[in-house]
Design a protein around this motif. Sequence first.
Motif, short mmCIF file in Angstrom:
data_model
loop_
_atom_site.label_atom_id
_atom_site.label_comp_id
_atom_site.label_asym_id
_atom_site.label_seq_id
_atom_site.Cartn_x
_atom_site.Cartn_y
_atom_site.Cartn_z
N LYS A 1 11.19 8.14 0.10
CA LYS A 1 10.49 9.08 0.58
C LYS A 1 8.99 9.08 0.42
CE LYS A 1 13.96 12.54 -0.71
NZ LYS A 1 14.40 13.03 0.67
N PHE A 2 8.17 9.00 1.70
CA PHE A 2 6.76 8.76 1.37
C PHE A 2 6.20 10.03 1.32
CE2 PHE A 2 8.51 5.84 4.48
CZ PHE A 2 8.00 4.60 4.21
N PRO A 3 4.94 9.77 0.34
CA PRO A 3 4.27 11.44 0.23
C PRO A 3 3.62 11.83 1.43
CG PRO A 3 2.76 9.27 -0.36
CD PRO A 3 4.30 8.85 0.01
N LEU A 4 3.59 13.37 1.15
CA LEU A 4 2.92 13.98 2.09
C LEU A 4 1.43 13.46 2.35
CD1 LEU A 4 4.09 17.74 1.15
CD2 LEU A 4 4.98 16.31 2.75
N GLU A 5 1.30 13.48 4.01
CA GLU A 5 -0.20 13.15 4.23
C GLU A 5 -1.13 14.28 4.51
OE1 GLU A 5 1.37 9.17 6.68
OE2 GLU A 5 0.12 10.47 7.59
N ILE B 1 3.75 5.88 -2.68
CA ILE B 1 4.82 6.25 -3.13
C ILE B 1 4.76 6.62 -4.87
CG2 ILE B 1 7.36 5.82 -3.44
CD1 ILE B 1 7.32 4.50 -0.81
N LYS B 2 4.35 5.65 -5.28
CA LYS B 2 4.38 5.76 -6.85
C LYS B 2 3.22 6.77 -7.32
CE LYS B 2 3.95 2.68 -11.02
NZ LYS B 2 3.73 1.33 -11.68
N PHE B 3 2.13 7.00 -6.86
CA PHE B 3 1.24 7.81 -7.67
C PHE B 3 0.93 8.84 -6.61
CE2 PHE B 3 0.11 3.51 -9.01
CZ PHE B 3 0.24 3.64 -10.11
N GLU B 4 1.28 8.90 -5.43
CA GLU B 4 0.80 10.14 -4.58
C GLU B 4 2.32 11.03 -4.39
OE1 GLU B 4 -1.42 8.87 -1.48
OE2 GLU B 4 -2.49 7.40 -2.85
N GLY B 5 3.25 11.02 -5.17
CA GLY B 5 4.30 12.02 -4.81
C GLY B 5 5.48 11.57 -4.10
N GLY B 6 5.50 10.33 -3.96
CA GLY B 6 6.53 9.98 -2.88
C GLY B 6 7.96 9.43 -3.87
N LEU B 7 8.86 8.92 -3.43
CA LEU B 7 10.42 8.84 -4.40
C LEU B 7 11.13 7.77 -3.78
CD1 LEU B 7 12.02 10.09 -6.65
CD2 LEU B 7 12.95 11.38 -4.85
N LEU B 8 11.57 6.75 -4.62
CA LEU B 8 12.59 5.71 -4.25
C LEU B 8 13.95 6.17 -5.17
CD1 LEU B 8 10.43 2.67 -4.93
CD2 LEU B 8 10.86 3.71 -2.61
N THR B 9 14.96 6.15 -4.01
CA THR B 9 16.25 6.41 -4.71
C THR B 9 17.37 5.56 -4.44
OG1 THR B 9 17.21 8.07 -3.09
CG2 THR B 9 15.85 8.98 -4.96
N ARG C 1 0.91 -1.12 -0.07
CA ARG C 1 0.08 -0.13 0.05
C ARG C 1 0.94 1.16 0.08
NH1 ARG C 1 -4.71 1.27 4.56
NH2 ARG C 1 -5.52 3.30 3.59
N ALA C 2 2.17 1.24 0.79
CA ALA C 2 2.81 2.54 0.79
C ALA C 2 3.57 2.63 -0.48
CB ALA C 2 3.78 2.35 1.76
N LEU C 3 3.86 1.40 -1.09
CA LEU C 3 4.69 1.59 -2.38
C LEU C 3 3.63 2.28 -3.36
CD1 LEU C 3 6.51 -1.78 -2.60
CD2 LEU C 3 7.55 0.38 -2.30
N VAL D 1 19.82 8.50 -6.69
CA VAL D 1 19.51 8.22 -8.32
C VAL D 1 17.91 7.77 -8.14
CG1 VAL D 1 19.50 7.50 -10.54
CG2 VAL D 1 21.60 8.26 -9.19
N GLU D 2 17.03 8.35 -8.58
CA GLU D 2 15.69 7.87 -8.56
C GLU D 2 15.60 6.44 -9.23
OE1 GLU D 2 10.97 8.88 -9.87
OE2 GLU D 2 12.46 10.28 -10.34
N ARG D 3 15.26 5.36 -8.91
CA ARG D 3 14.93 3.90 -9.27
C ARG D 3 13.54 3.59 -9.20
NH1 ARG D 3 19.26 3.70 -12.59
NH2 ARG D 3 21.39 3.90 -11.52
N ASN D 4 13.29 2.46 -10.01
CA ASN D 4 11.94 1.62 -9.45
C ASN D 4 12.20 0.57 -9.02
OD1 ASN D 4 12.66 -0.35 -11.69
ND2 ASN D 4 11.86 1.01 -13.27
N VAL D 5 10.97 -0.16 -8.51
CA VAL D 5 11.30 -1.41 -7.81
C VAL D 5 11.93 -2.75 -8.31
CG1 VAL D 5 9.29 -0.98 -6.22
CG2 VAL D 5 9.07 -2.02 -8.28
N ARG D 6 12.20 -2.59 -9.72
CA ARG D 6 12.88 -3.64 -10.28
C ARG D 6 14.24 -3.42 -10.39
NH1 ARG D 6 8.47 -2.19 -13.24
NH2 ARG D 6 9.61 -0.88 -14.82
N HIS D 7 14.80 -2.44 -10.02
CA HIS D 7 16.15 -1.96 -9.94
C HIS D 7 16.87 -2.86 -8.90
CE1 HIS D 7 19.90 0.36 -10.15
NE2 HIS D 7 20.23 0.20 -8.67
#
Length: 309
Positions: free
Chosen positions: A73-77, A44-52, A39-41, A56-62
């Motif tokens: 980085k979790f999106p702002l609540e 992160i993907k659709f509500e303004g979060g970020l994985l680095t 749910r958090a992922l 460097v920004e990466r997706n979950v298949r990296h």
Amino acid sequence: MNRSLQMNNIDARYTLSFTAEKDGQLLREALSEWRISKRALTAIKFEGGLLTVNSVERNVRHPLQIGDRVEVKFPLEEKSEGLVVEYGELTIVYEDEAILVLDKPAHQSTIPSREHPTKSIANNVCGYFAQQGLASTVHIVTRLDRDTSGLLCVAKHAHIHHLTGLAQRGGEVSREYEAIVHGHVIEDCQSIVAPIGRKDTSIIEREVREDGQFAHTDVSVKRRFYRQEEPMTHICLKLHTGRTHQIRVHMAHLGHPLVGDELYGGTRKLIDRQALHCVSLSMKHPLTSEVLHFTSPLNEDMQQLITNS
């Protein structure tokens, strides 16, 4: 696993940092091991979060390499609907970047309701978070009834709430209460294992019923006494489950309703609320796994019932 927590002054998003320990492991698999929920992922993907990875920004298949620094980085609540930002008093027992432990007075709701939409703990925490500049809503970990006093825990972020929820389901969050009940409880120690469900004739009242949810309460006697010639017992209780009104329902089922609990057969001749207080809260810290233990003395109204006997 090497993990650190940071709150970036420039970027207000809640951020967790991890160090990869396996070569070739996909980021998605590592995040699962670090207990980041699906749910958090999605958020992160659709509500303004970020994985680095290594900034460097990466997706979950990296694929990761040992020593890679991963930042989540979790999106702002946003404040939950129904919550009002208020700036009432809070008795803070403990606070860090992840959790807030409070000592709740009697006659104050944990969350707002139709009958009591304002002055709740949750509303006041909203105001407290706003003063801190914390972009989060209120996540109640351990809730107390309006007229029950004592310790409760609030998570400062949805991910922390997820972790504490896992801990609760694993029996890693322990709460102990003290109460005063009508009558003399005969057994010094006993376990009440009786399912609890909503009463058919009420939207509020619960009862022990066969089709209810499993509920388990341990009870031990501290002292039997008389108050104005009426027998009462000061008891300790440990919850193994967290059903609505669990202690109140189980003690009424045992034939010993809480003093002051008119809903379940008690009387308010000597106290104007159910005589119930959460005296102890123990848990592992959701991020560091440090064992935390908090205590709270009985409120004065309950102390008077006991000492004036």
